[in-house]
Scaffold this motif. Sequence first.
Motif, PDB file in Angstrom:
ATOM      1  N   GLY A  39     -23.105   3.558   1.320  1.00  0.00           N
ATOM      2  CA  GLY A  39     -23.385   2.849   0.076  1.00  0.00           C
ATOM      3  C   GLY A  39     -24.728   2.138   0.081  1.00  0.00           C
ATOM      4  N   ALA A  50     -26.440   2.390  -3.406  1.00  0.00           N
ATOM      5  CA  ALA A  50     -25.797   1.525  -4.401  1.00  0.00           C
ATOM      6  C   ALA A  50     -26.186   0.068  -4.138  1.00  0.00           C
ATOM      7  CB  ALA A  50     -24.279   1.696  -4.347  1.00  0.00           C
ATOM      8  N   GLU A  61     -36.924   6.219   0.709  1.00  0.00           N
ATOM      9  CA  GLU A  61     -36.754   5.666   2.056  1.00  0.00           C
ATOM     10  C   GLU A  61     -38.076   5.779   2.811  1.00  0.00           C
ATOM     11  OE1 GLU A  61     -33.412   7.732   3.768  1.00  0.00           O
ATOM     12  OE2 GLU A  61     -32.053   6.989   2.222  1.00  0.00           O
ATOM     13  N   LYS A  83     -34.801   0.268   2.116  1.00  0.00           N
ATOM     14  CA  LYS A  83     -33.652   0.770   2.871  1.00  0.00           C
ATOM     15  C   LYS A  83     -33.995   2.107   3.494  1.00  0.00           C
ATOM     16  CE  LYS A  83     -31.128   4.185   0.421  1.00  0.00           C
ATOM     17  NZ  LYS A  83     -30.306   5.282   0.894  1.00  0.00           N
ATOM     18  N   LYS A 124     -18.956   1.726   6.106  1.00  0.00           N
ATOM     19  CA  LYS A 124     -17.740   2.209   5.451  1.00  0.00           C
ATOM     20  C   LYS A 124     -16.687   2.506   6.520  1.00  0.00           C
ATOM     21  CE  LYS A 124     -17.973   5.285   1.499  1.00  0.00           C
ATOM     22  NZ  LYS A 124     -18.321   6.643   1.105  1.00  0.00           N
ATOM     23  N   TYR A 139     -16.875   5.344 -10.306  1.00  0.00           N
ATOM     24  CA  TYR A 139     -17.614   4.289  -9.579  1.00  0.00           C
ATOM     25  C   TYR A 139     -18.155   3.276 -10.579  1.00  0.00           C
ATOM     26  CZ  TYR A 139     -17.609   6.940  -5.232  1.00  0.00           C
ATOM     27  OH  TYR A 139     -17.223   7.584  -4.089  1.00  0.00           O
ATOM     28  N   LEU A 176     -25.578   5.723 -10.341  1.00  0.00           N
ATOM     29  CA  LEU A 176     -26.346   6.412  -9.300  1.00  0.00           C
ATOM     30  C   LEU A 176     -26.380   7.911  -9.621  1.00  0.00           C
ATOM     31  CD1 LEU A 176     -26.312   3.728  -7.867  1.00  0.00           C
ATOM     32  CD2 LEU A 176     -25.620   4.868  -5.788  1.00  0.00           C
ATOM     33  N   GLY A 212     -21.499   9.624  -4.714  1.00  0.00           N
ATOM     34  CA  GLY A 212     -20.177   9.318  -5.242  1.00  0.00           C
ATOM     35  C   GLY A 212     -19.376  10.576  -5.499  1.00  0.00           C
ATOM     36  N   HIS A 213     -18.880  11.165  -4.411  1.00  0.00           N
ATOM     37  CA  HIS A 213     -18.038  12.358  -4.552  1.00  0.00           C
ATOM     38  C   HIS A 213     -16.599  11.954  -4.820  1.00  0.00           C
ATOM     39  CE1 HIS A 213     -21.475  13.870  -2.210  1.00  0.00           C
ATOM     40  NE2 HIS A 213     -21.261  14.964  -2.910  1.00  0.00           N
TER      41      HIS A 213
HETATM   42  N1  LIG Z   1     -21.456   2.576  -7.367  1.00  0.00           N
HETATM   43  C1  LIG Z   1     -21.560   3.642  -6.602  1.00  0.00           C
HETATM   44  N2  LIG Z   1     -21.934   4.844  -7.108  1.00  0.00           N
HETATM   45  C2  LIG Z   1     -22.011   5.924  -6.296  1.00  0.00           C
HETATM   46  N3  LIG Z   1     -21.750   5.917  -4.965  1.00  0.00           N
HETATM   47  C3  LIG Z   1     -21.385   4.746  -4.430  1.00  0.00           C
HETATM   48  C4  LIG Z   1     -21.270   3.577  -5.202  1.00  0.00           C
HETATM   49  N4  LIG Z   1     -20.881   2.575  -4.400  1.00  0.00           N
HETATM   50  C5  LIG Z   1     -20.750   3.086  -3.186  1.00  0.00           C
HETATM   51  N5  LIG Z   1     -21.041   4.400  -3.185  1.00  0.00           N
HETATM   52  C6  LIG Z   1     -20.958   5.245  -2.026  1.00  0.00           C
HETATM   53  O1  LIG Z   1     -22.257   5.517  -1.540  1.00  0.00           O
HETATM   54  C7  LIG Z   1     -22.133   6.704  -0.738  1.00  0.00           C
HETATM   55  C8  LIG Z   1     -23.506   7.234  -0.405  1.00  0.00           C
HETATM   56  O2  LIG Z   1     -24.018   6.354   0.575  1.00  0.00           O
HETATM   57  P1  LIG Z   1     -25.569   6.149   0.821  1.00  0.00           P
HETATM   58  O3  LIG Z   1     -26.247   5.794  -0.440  1.00  0.00           O
HETATM   59  O4  LIG Z   1     -25.689   5.188   1.943  1.00  0.00           O
HETATM   60  O5  LIG Z   1     -26.005   7.598   1.277  1.00  0.00           O
HETATM   61  S1  LIG Z   1     -27.378   7.986   1.994  1.00  0.00           S
HETATM   62  O6  LIG Z   1     -27.217   7.739   3.421  1.00  0.00           O
HETATM   63  O7  LIG Z   1     -28.460   7.214   1.399  1.00  0.00           O
HETATM   64  O8  LIG Z   1     -27.515   9.450   1.719  1.00  0.00           O
HETATM   65  C9  LIG Z   1     -21.269   7.597  -1.586  1.00  0.00           C
HETATM   66  O9  LIG Z   1     -20.642   8.534  -0.743  1.00  0.00           O
HETATM   67  P2  LIG Z   1     -20.228   9.979  -1.285  1.00  0.00           P
HETATM   68  O10 LIG Z   1     -19.003   9.747  -2.110  1.00  0.00           O
HETATM   69  O11 LIG Z   1     -19.949  10.820  -0.090  1.00  0.00           O
HETATM   70  O12 LIG Z   1     -21.382  10.483  -2.111  1.00  0.00           O
HETATM   71  C10 LIG Z   1     -20.305   6.609  -2.242  1.00  0.00           C
HETATM   72  O13 LIG Z   1     -19.069   6.559  -1.584  1.00  0.00           O
END
Ligand SMILES: Nc1ncnc2c1ncn2[C@@H]1O[C@H](COP(=O)(O)OS(=O)(=O)O)[C@@H](OP(=O)(O)O)[C@H]1O
Length: 268
Positions: A25, A28, A45, A78, A106, A215, A227, A232-233
Amino acid sequence: MQPYRNCDVKRRLPGCIIIGTPKSGTKALIEFIGAHPDVEIAQGEAKFFNRNDNYYKGYQHYLKKMPLSCPDQITLEKSPEYFYSRVAPYRIHKMNHSIKLIIIVKDPVQRAISDYIHRRTTFSGRKETNYTFEELVYDNSTKKLRTQYLPVIRSIYYRYILNWLTYFSPNQIHVADGNNLIVEPQDELSKVQDFLGLERLITKDSFVYNSTKGYYCLWTHSSTQCLAPCKGHKNHSVSPELVNKLNLYFKPYNELFFNIINKRLSWS
Ligand SMILES: Nc1ncnc2c1ncn2[C@@H]1O[C@H](COP(=O)(O)OS(=O)(=O)O)[C@@H](OP(=O)(O)O)[C@H]1O
């Protein structure tokens, strides 16, 4: 940058860095805190402290990645890969020994699954393209977990945080809860604002739940900002038995991590 500010505008080195963890996250979190008027966030990044090709270009190169800001604003970047880097803690400390750091984590099983999906969709030609998460994580012939699979290794948070704590004191590091950020973003943002010494301007009213995406999204200037679709899968289905095995595997490592950071998180 906020258009109404009248100040000595220039690019500044960050006062705070979100150093990890990937897939927890980080995007986010930086987008949400970036809505605060006293914060300016870097786009993308920088990957400055973990990559020699970037680091040896020097701070001028790093500064170019930073946003314009006023002296009274905090610059934030970040780069979640910093968390795993052997050299990043030393290099960041050398730049600014009193910098603030944020680590968002997480549930390790969910993070590993998300890492798998990311590797499968981002890097063609990797083993993730041809194998399911189950196949990569569990050896059916020996009935054992493949604990050397990188997304699993990278969810053992305590191993990596130790290196950071040799350079930074615990009160310089805020550990945010990636699971809680999904369900109660205002709660995590309150803690981050307190950590950064900011007035709590990001509140419950700053978020709107998008039921299609599943989300929360930012609510700014009468519009909703979610996002990108790659973040956000929907739940990736993994057998409950395997999740259970992984939970058991991570449990002692989680406990070590909670002891080190001196708090428990929602997914504990
Ligand atoms: N509000 C909101 N909208 C969308 N996604 C959200 C949000 N809050 C937390 N997340 C979670 O963020 C996960 C992606 O994490 P990162 O941004 O750290 O990924 S990365 O390392 O920069 O690629 C992403 O993981 P995935 O579901 O696997 O895509 C989400 O679980």
